[in-house]
Design a protein around this motif. Structure first.
Motif, short mmCIF file in Angstrom:
data_model
loop_
_atom_site.label_atom_id
_atom_site.label_comp_id
_atom_site.label_asym_id
_atom_site.label_seq_id
_atom_site.Cartn_x
_atom_site.Cartn_y
_atom_site.Cartn_z
N PHE A 12 1.06 -1.19 0.06
CA PHE A 12 -0.08 0.01 -0.16
C PHE A 12 1.02 1.08 -0.25
CE2 PHE A 12 -2.90 -3.22 1.62
CZ PHE A 12 -4.28 -2.83 1.26
N GLY A 13 2.23 1.10 0.52
CA GLY A 13 2.73 2.57 0.32
C GLY A 13 3.44 2.59 -0.77
N ASP A 14 3.89 4.28 -0.59
CA ASP A 14 4.65 4.88 -1.87
C ASP A 14 5.64 3.92 -2.51
OD1 ASP A 14 6.74 5.58 -0.21
OD2 ASP A 14 6.08 7.44 0.34
N ARG A 15 6.28 4.48 -3.55
CA ARG A 15 7.63 3.98 -4.00
C ARG A 15 8.33 3.67 -3.03
NH1 ARG A 15 7.83 6.41 -10.23
NH2 ARG A 15 4.87 5.79 -10.68
N GLU A 16 9.11 4.35 -2.11
CA GLU A 16 9.53 4.28 -1.17
C GLU A 16 9.35 2.91 -0.54
OE1 GLU A 16 9.58 7.32 -1.59
OE2 GLU A 16 10.67 7.02 -3.84
N ASN A 17 8.40 2.88 -0.29
CA ASN A 17 7.52 1.46 0.74
C ASN A 17 7.24 2.54 2.28
OD1 ASN A 17 7.83 -0.43 -0.85
ND2 ASN A 17 9.56 -1.30 -0.38
N VAL A 18 6.96 3.36 2.01
CA VAL A 18 6.10 4.73 3.31
C VAL A 18 4.95 4.85 3.56
CG1 VAL A 18 6.43 6.76 3.97
CG2 VAL A 18 8.40 6.14 3.01
N ALA A 19 4.11 4.12 4.36
CA ALA A 19 3.05 3.89 4.69
C ALA A 19 2.80 5.75 4.86
CB ALA A 19 2.52 3.73 5.06
N HIS A 20 2.01 7.12 4.24
CA HIS A 20 0.83 7.84 4.60
C HIS A 20 0.21 7.60 5.67
CE1 HIS A 20 4.27 9.65 2.38
NE2 HIS A 20 4.07 8.40 1.25
N ARG A 21 -0.69 7.09 5.14
CA ARG A 21 -1.63 6.69 6.43
C ARG A 21 -1.96 4.82 6.11
NH1 ARG A 21 -5.77 10.57 5.45
NH2 ARG A 21 -7.07 9.77 7.06
N CYS A 22 -3.09 4.57 7.35
CA CYS A 22 -3.14 2.77 7.09
C CYS A 22 -4.60 2.47 8.47
CB CYS A 22 -2.02 2.67 8.90
SG CYS A 22 -2.14 3.03 10.89
N TYR A 23 -4.80 1.24 9.17
CA TYR A 23 -5.88 0.92 8.82
C TYR A 23 -6.51 1.83 10.51
CZ TYR A 23 -5.28 -2.57 5.74
OH TYR A 23 -5.74 -4.18 4.10
N ASP A 24 -5.24 1.59 11.00
CA ASP A 24 -5.76 2.42 12.40
C ASP A 24 -6.24 4.18 12.42
OD1 ASP A 24 -5.18 0.31 14.10
OD2 ASP A 24 -3.01 1.47 14.11
N CYS A 25 -6.05 4.38 10.72
CA CYS A 25 -6.46 6.24 11.14
C CYS A 25 -7.33 6.53 9.81
CB CYS A 25 -5.44 7.19 10.72
SG CYS A 25 -4.33 7.16 9.57
N ASP A 26 -6.96 5.20 8.72
CA ASP A 26 -7.97 5.78 7.57
C ASP A 26 -9.13 4.19 7.00
OD1 ASP A 26 -9.11 6.68 4.90
OD2 ASP A 26 -6.82 6.90 4.29
N SER A 27 -9.76 4.63 6.52
CA SER A 27 -10.16 3.57 5.98
C SER A 27 -10.68 1.76 5.15
CB SER A 27 -12.00 3.74 5.20
OG SER A 27 -12.07 4.44 3.61
N ASN A 28 -10.63 1.71 4.91
CA ASN A 28 -10.14 0.16 3.80
C ASN A 28 -10.71 0.79 2.31
OD1 ASN A 28 -9.86 -1.53 6.04
ND2 ASN A 28 -11.68 -2.73 5.66
N THR A 29 -11.37 1.52 1.87
CA THR A 29 -11.33 2.19 0.95
C THR A 29 -10.69 3.28 0.39
OG1 THR A 29 -14.36 1.36 1.16
CG2 THR A 29 -13.50 3.18 -0.90
N ARG A 30 -10.54 4.23 1.28
CA ARG A 30 -9.21 4.69 0.75
C ARG A 30 -8.24 4.50 0.88
NH1 ARG A 30 -9.50 10.13 1.29
NH2 ARG A 30 -7.95 10.68 2.65
N LEU A 31 -7.91 3.61 1.27
CA LEU A 31 -6.94 3.10 1.23
C LEU A 31 -5.95 1.71 0.47
CD1 LEU A 31 -6.21 1.47 5.17
CD2 LEU A 31 -4.41 3.42 4.28
N TYR A 32 -7.19 1.28 -0.55
CA TYR A 32 -6.98 0.37 -1.49
C TYR A 32 -7.06 1.00 -2.99
CZ TYR A 32 -8.40 -3.40 1.60
OH TYR A 32 -8.72 -4.75 2.29
N ARG A 33 -7.14 3.10 -2.46
CA ARG A 33 -7.39 3.95 -3.44
C ARG A 33 -6.15 4.40 -3.57
NH1 ARG A 33 -13.21 5.67 -5.29
NH2 ARG A 33 -14.59 3.89 -5.13
#
Length: 93
Positions: free
Chosen positions: A40-61
């Motif tokens: 789910f992260g960016d090109r450097e494998n950094v996660a800007h959001r996660c399951y604790d602070c965002d919805s599944n739909t937004r993470l999948y998008r």
């Protein structure tokens, strides 16, 4: 045998060379697994959001990759939905 010993590879595992901040959500600070960051992260494998602070739909998008998505952000809930939940709990309208 030539009598020379094989040396252990020098350096760290690829994930341990990353910044400590890369192992946590950039938004809320929760720990995120290497697999989550890779998927789910960016090109450097950094996660800007996660399951604790965002919805599944937004993470999948793409929100975990830092992309703006067209779904409502859970941290920006509007006042009307807060009032509805409060009324629903008390039974008053």
């Amino acid at each position: 045998m030539s009598g020379t010993q094989r040396q252990a590879p020098s350096g760290n595992a690829p994930d341990s060379t990353a910044q400590p901040e890369a192992k946590t959500c950039q938004n809320c600070g929760s720990h995120v697994s290497r697999k989550f960051r890779r998927i789910f992260g960016d090109r450097e494998n950094v996660a800007h959001r996660c399951y604790d602070c965002d919805s599944n739909t937004r993470l999948y998008r793409g929100s975990a990759a830092g992309k703006d998505v067209d779904r409502a952000d859970p941290r920006n809930r509007d006042r009307q939905s807060d009032d509805y939940e409060r009324d629903w709990r008390t039974g008053e309208r």
